[in-house]
Each structure stands twice: as C-alpha cells, then as structure tokens.
Design a protein around this motif. Structure first.
Motif, PDB file in Angstrom:
ATOM      1  N   ALA A  90      -4.307  10.331  -3.434  1.00  0.00           N
ATOM      2  CA  ALA A  90      -3.557   9.386  -2.614  1.00  0.00           C
ATOM      3  C   ALA A  90      -2.278  10.043  -2.096  1.00  0.00           C
ATOM      4  N   VAL A  94       1.621  10.307  -1.364  1.00  0.00           N
ATOM      5  CA  VAL A  94       2.807   9.771  -2.049  1.00  0.00           C
ATOM      6  C   VAL A  94       3.448   8.723  -1.143  1.00  0.00           C
ATOM      7  N   PRO A  95       3.677   7.517  -1.645  1.00  0.00           N
ATOM      8  CA  PRO A  95       4.274   6.491  -0.792  1.00  0.00           C
ATOM      9  C   PRO A  95       5.737   6.781  -0.501  1.00  0.00           C
ATOM     10  N   ALA A  96       6.183   6.292   0.638  1.00  0.00           N
ATOM     11  CA  ALA A  96       7.595   6.388   1.003  1.00  0.00           C
ATOM     12  C   ALA A  96       8.085   4.983   1.345  1.00  0.00           C
ATOM     13  N   PHE A 100       9.368   6.264  -2.511  1.00  0.00           N
ATOM     14  CA  PHE A 100       8.688   6.508  -3.781  1.00  0.00           C
ATOM     15  C   PHE A 100       9.485   5.840  -4.889  1.00  0.00           C
ATOM     16  N   LEU A 113       2.054   1.708  -8.482  1.00  0.00           N
ATOM     17  CA  LEU A 113       1.995   2.604  -7.326  1.00  0.00           C
ATOM     18  C   LEU A 113       0.796   2.297  -6.428  1.00  0.00           C
ATOM     19  N   VAL A 159      -2.426   2.980  -7.093  1.00  0.00           N
ATOM     20  CA  VAL A 159      -3.406   4.061  -7.102  1.00  0.00           C
ATOM     21  C   VAL A 159      -4.207   4.030  -8.394  1.00  0.00           C
ATOM     22  N   TRP A 206       2.982  14.755  -5.967  1.00  0.00           N
ATOM     23  CA  TRP A 206       3.470  13.647  -6.785  1.00  0.00           C
ATOM     24  C   TRP A 206       4.538  14.131  -7.775  1.00  0.00           C
TER      25      TRP A 206
END
Length: 208
Positions: A9, A11-13, A15, A119, A121, A140
């Motif tokens: 996946a 990395v979300p922003a 984070f 998260l 995921v 990550w």
C-alpha cells in the motif's frame, strides 16, 4: 508512489500511525553476526530488508525480536518457506544470539493489530509481502522515521505469533546488553542442539 503491480500500500499523506511505547527495561532478543556486538546498528551494509535501508547516507538500523525463536526465524530462517527446507551451515556458523535491554522509553509505529486497521491496510500490504517488494515497504519505515519515531513493531512474517522490531539510528544510545538472557553460539554444542530441535519441529533440517 509504489512500484506498478506492487501489493504494498502507498504511505498515506498525512501519515498518522498509531504509536506504542516500548518501556525502559524491556528485554529483546537479537541474532547477529559474530563480527558485531549485540548493540551494534547496521550502517547500511548488506542487501535491502523490509524496513532498511533508506536515506542518504543510509539511516542505521537494528532488528530485534520479542523472543529467541522469532529472532531466529527472522534471521537465520528468513529465506526458508513455511513448507520447510534446509538450514545450511554457512547460514548459522557465524551467528550469535544475545539479549538487549532498553535503557529508555522508545516510541514505535505500530504495524500490527489496531495499528494496521487505523492505517487502513492489511498485513500483506506492509509486513508479509515478499522480498521483491522491499523497495516499497521501506517507504513505510522512512515515513515512521520522518514522523520522529524510534522504530516500528509488527508481527513476524516468519513466526506470526512473535513480535519483530526495527529501531532507527536515533535509538543508538537506547540499548545495553541484557545478561539475564543466555548468550548463544550456534556452530556446535548445546546451542546447535537447541537449533536442530527447534528446526525439526518446523520441518527444517539443519546441515551439520
């Protein structure tokens, strides 16, 4: 971004991982090469791993586990599949094990349980994918480092009831040898006997 076709996946922003505190006085286990000390961090030597290396120059890391069996599975047995196989002498003859004690509290990104759900995921998207995708999983770790955390914790892929840890260079002053944990050397003697017995129970033959 991640590599096209990657199961990892992005990395979300922003984070915002769940963090957990590993308290001062915690005891961990490490399996390492006999050219190092148990508290030595790897400055960027060797092939890529799930959460190393990143940065220029590379951020030094130290891998450890919550128990000896997990430390063995995450190191000496890392390349052997669940179906079983052979642990060759070259893969254990220079290996040592010892205990680490944390000398201060350490804040870690949680890549397990509620931490993964927070998260959005699943394990195969960070912690249980194949080595071919380490270029993406290491992102990550870099995100956790950039967030000011001391490392990450997850459930071992190789022994999925055990905790695995990676610590970043900002934690290099945070460890001492814990002498309550018997040190092990696996070339011969009782520690090799223990390794043979443990491996036999998980379908791995040890070359002697």
């Amino acid at each position: 971004m991640v590599t096209p076709g990657s199961p990892v996946a992005p990395v979300p922003a922003p984070f915002n991982p769940q963090s957990v505190t590993l308290p001062a006085g915690s005891v961990l286990h490490r399996v390492f090469g006999n050219a190092r000390e148990v508290t030595d961090f790897n400055p960027g030597i060797g092939k890529p791993t799930r959460f190393a290396f990143f940065g220029h120059p590379p951020v030094s890391v130290l891998y450890a586990a919550g128990d000896l069996k997990t430390a063995v599975c995450e190191s000496m047995l890392h390349e052997i599949p669940y179906a079983g196989g052979v642990l060759f002498k070259a893969d254990y003859e220079d290996r040592l094990s010892a205990g680490l004690r944390t000398d201060r509290d350490l804040r870690l990104a949680s890549f397990k349980g509620e931490g993964l759900r927070a998260l959005g995921v699943e394990p195969h998207e960070i912690t249980t994918c194949e080595a071919a995708w380490y270029e993406d999983t290491v992102k990550w770790a870099q995100a956790a480092y950039d967030a000011g955390l001391d490392g990450c914790v997850w459930m071992s892929r190789r022994l999925n009831d055990g905790l695995a840890y990676v610590f970043f260079d900002r934690a290099e002053d945070a460890f001492s040898t814990d002498t309550s944990v018997p040190a092990g050397a696996y070339l011969n003697g009782p520690d090799l006997d223990w390794l043979i017995d443990f491996c036999a129970g998980i379908n791995i033959d040890v070359e002697v």
